[in-house]
Motif scaffolding. Structure first.
Motif, mmCIF file in Angstrom:
data_model
loop_
_atom_site.group_PDB
_atom_site.id
_atom_site.type_symbol
_atom_site.label_atom_id
_atom_site.label_comp_id
_atom_site.label_asym_id
_atom_site.label_seq_id
_atom_site.Cartn_x
_atom_site.Cartn_y
_atom_site.Cartn_z
ATOM 1 N N GLY A 142 1.974 -15.361 -7.943
ATOM 2 C CA GLY A 142 3.017 -15.234 -6.886
ATOM 3 C C GLY A 142 3.611 -13.892 -6.774
ATOM 4 O O GLY A 142 3.791 -13.592 -5.466
ATOM 5 N N LEU A 143 3.668 -12.944 -7.587
ATOM 6 C CA LEU A 143 4.347 -11.968 -7.341
ATOM 7 C C LEU A 143 3.312 -10.637 -6.838
ATOM 8 O O LEU A 143 3.726 -9.792 -6.529
ATOM 9 N N SER A 144 2.111 -10.965 -7.179
ATOM 10 C CA SER A 144 0.944 -10.244 -6.554
ATOM 11 C C SER A 144 1.128 -10.354 -5.406
ATOM 12 O O SER A 144 0.746 -9.471 -4.573
ATOM 13 N N TYR A 145 1.004 -11.527 -4.908
ATOM 14 C CA TYR A 145 1.074 -11.938 -3.312
ATOM 15 C C TYR A 145 2.480 -11.357 -2.579
ATOM 16 O O TYR A 145 2.230 -10.746 -1.633
ATOM 17 N N LEU A 202 2.418 -8.129 0.446
ATOM 18 C CA LEU A 202 3.368 -8.167 1.821
ATOM 19 C C LEU A 202 4.286 -7.199 1.599
ATOM 20 O O LEU A 202 4.638 -6.497 2.775
ATOM 21 N N GLU A 203 4.754 -6.767 0.332
ATOM 22 C CA GLU A 203 5.857 -5.921 0.380
ATOM 23 C C GLU A 203 5.358 -4.481 0.911
ATOM 24 O O GLU A 203 5.806 -3.540 1.526
ATOM 25 N N LYS A 204 4.242 -4.079 -0.159
ATOM 26 C CA LYS A 204 3.807 -2.716 0.172
ATOM 27 C C LYS A 204 3.011 -2.353 1.371
ATOM 28 O O LYS A 204 2.844 -1.436 1.890
ATOM 29 N N THR A 205 2.430 -3.499 2.025
ATOM 30 C CA THR A 205 1.757 -3.369 3.311
ATOM 31 C C THR A 205 2.475 -3.418 4.492
ATOM 32 O O THR A 205 2.121 -3.127 5.664
ATOM 33 N N THR A 237 12.086 -14.396 2.347
ATOM 34 C CA THR A 237 11.683 -13.435 1.505
ATOM 35 C C THR A 237 11.194 -14.014 0.294
ATOM 36 O O THR A 237 10.457 -13.811 -0.502
ATOM 37 N N ILE A 238 12.088 -15.140 -0.375
ATOM 38 C CA ILE A 238 11.745 -15.552 -1.759
ATOM 39 C C ILE A 238 10.419 -16.594 -1.426
ATOM 40 O O ILE A 238 9.708 -16.463 -2.433
ATOM 41 N N GLY A 250 3.508 -5.949 -7.771
ATOM 42 C CA GLY A 250 4.017 -7.350 -8.178
ATOM 43 C C GLY A 250 3.710 -7.568 -9.468
ATOM 44 O O GLY A 250 4.802 -8.228 -10.134
ATOM 45 N N CYS A 251 2.593 -7.523 -9.958
ATOM 46 C CA CYS A 251 2.630 -7.581 -11.466
ATOM 47 C C CYS A 251 3.486 -6.776 -12.441
ATOM 48 O O CYS A 251 3.875 -7.366 -13.456
#
Length: 475
Positions: free
Chosen positions: A330-333, A337-340, A371-372, A70-71
């Motif tokens: 926000g993008l870390s969160y 969710l994406e990677k897990t 998704t957003i 995300g970062c």
């Protein structure tokens, strides 16, 4: 254990994770009137991590990978945002923004200001392909002009954003247009043609709304002593004669030219900031040490005019760090969710209902919104639903330009309206207006998804592959 970690988490865990985020925001909206986005995202990320590790045995290494992912997505956008913070005070000191405000107050009538602002930003973004660049240049200047004309900053910000997003959706050099075209494997100009079916009517409705709102400011007395005093103060603190005014516009022209030549956005902003710094030293008489301080902490001047002070005392690298931190959180969160596999599980859960064109498009729009909301990234909101549903469009014989269009009519429209999303964070930081304050007036962003839903329900502009074949046979 290793094998289980490779599986996506069950739906109930994903649902609870999403529900926690929604409840956090709702409780803060009810109790405070606005969410504390930073801490909400920290708590939501911590809660998601705990749920996944306790009930799905997810290893923390995977959580960490999601945060880093995300970062990584956020870094370039956040770097651009930081250097825009550097560029804005350089533009003010160079006279770029004071020139635009000075001559804008003389030329633009308050009776057509919002319409003019929206059309100007639409044209600028159409040419450059960057809504962010438009907001940071024309948008900042228009905020100053609007303040001088007595137009509310919320309305001005909405006009800027609506124009910028319209141009972004219709420009062949826009990153989101290219991304949605590539994701759904369609020709970019065919994609723009498809996108225009909802975007153009939506923009016309938006312009009508701004015409109506402009009528409220048509008093004929806006250019009064207050504005005249503002013009005199600007002229006394900056060198704004025609020659110097033209020179001061060079940093803005550089942004337009370099953007049209597709020079890297970060490089473009840095070059413009440095040129503006040089002009401020050579033309406006500022010292190098003063400029370094301004570009770090923001421009500072006491003109004796409180309204003008609000317009000019802004910018700086440090002023953007609040916004940058939201982007990273926000993008870390979203990365977690994406990677897990949380996003994949949520999206897979709706596949079964996409058995006809209406349900498919409505589901695509809904998952784009979801998704957003979860990822805070407009790019992720294009990529994941786009790749997930494009084969379903093919299976139903629907042209893939309908899929690419839907990518842009869902998450992209919601992006500037969510306080924690990347677009909202950016626009709010650059224009100096809170997301929830300008959001109600961003008619384009509300009406386009509604039009897209109407097309899905009625079947209008839902083109089928067989229709194209029949047309070819008839010719």
């Amino acid at each position: 254990m290793e094998e289980r970690n490779l599986k996506n988490p069950p739906l109930w865990i994903c649902f609870v994770i999403v529900l926690f985020l929604v409840i956090c925001f709702l409780l803060q909206l009810i109790t405070k009137g606005e969410p504390d986005v930073h801490m909400t995202l920290v708590f939501a990320s911590s809660f998601a991590t705990g749920m996944l590790m306790l009930f799905h045995k997810t290893k923390f290494e995977l959580i960490e990978e999601g945060i880093i992912h995300g970062c990584k997505i956020a870094t370039m956008s956040m770097m651009i945002l930081m250097f825009i913070g550097v560029m804005i005070p350089a533009w003010i000191a160079a006279g770029t923004i004071p020139t635009l405000i000075f001559y804008g107050l003389k030329i633009i009538s308050p009776s057509i200001f919002l319409v003019t602002a929206s059309l100007t930003c639409a044209l600028a973004t159409l040419c450059t392909g960057t809504s962010w660049g438009t907001a940071a240049t024309f948008g900042v200047a228009l905020m100053g002009i609007g303040g001088g004309l007595g137009v509310s900053p919320e309305m001005t910000a909405a006009a800027v954003i609506c124009g910028a997003i319209f141009g972004d959706k219709m420009s062949p050099i826009s990153d989101t247009v290219n991304l949605s075209s590539g994701t759904c494997e369609v020709n970019i100009f065919e994609n723009i043609k498809s996108v225009s079916t909802a975007t153009i009517p939506g923009f016309l409705i938006t312009i009508l709304f701004f015409i109506f709102m402009d009528m409220k400011f048509h008093t004929g007395e806006i250019h009064s002593e207050a504005v005249q005093g503002m013009l005199e103060v600007l002229n006394s603190h900056f060198s704004l004669n025609p020659v110097h005014a033209f020179i001061s516009l060079i940093p803005m022209l550089l942004v337009l030219i370099l953007a049209l030549k597709k020079v890297n956005a970060l490089a473009t902003i840095v070059i413009s900031a440095l040129v503006a710094m040089f002009i401020s030293i050579m033309i406006q008489g500022y010292s190098l040490t003063s400029m370094m301080s301004y570009m770090n902490y923001g421009f500072s001047i006491d003109t004796g005019n409180l309204d003008l002070n609000k317009l000019l005392n802004r910018g700086g690298l440090q002023s953007m760090m609040w916004t940058v931190s939201i982007g990273y959180l926000g993008l870390s969160y979203g990365g977690i969710l994406e990677k897990t596999g949380v996003l994949s599980t949520l999206l897979d859960s709706v596949k079964a209902i996409t058995k006809n064109s209406r349900n498919l498009i409505l589901t695509h729009i809904g998952t784009g919104f979801l998704t957003i909301m979860l990822s805070a990234s407009p790019y992720v909101s294009i990529l994941i639903p786009g790749r997930m549903f494009v084969r379903a469009y093919e299976r139903l014989g629907i042209k893939k330009i309908v899929a690419s269009r839907t990518c842009e009519h869902s998450g992209i429209c919601l992006d500037p309206l969510l306080p924690w999303s990347l677009g909202a964070v950016y626009f709010s930081g650059v224009l100096g207006v809170k997301t929830l304050e300008y959001a109600p007036y961003c008619i384009l962003l509300w009406i386009v998804p509604i039009i897209a839903i109407f097309y899905a329900v009625t079947g209008i502009f839902v083109w089928k592959e067989e229709e194209e074949r029949k047309e070819g046979e008839n010719r």
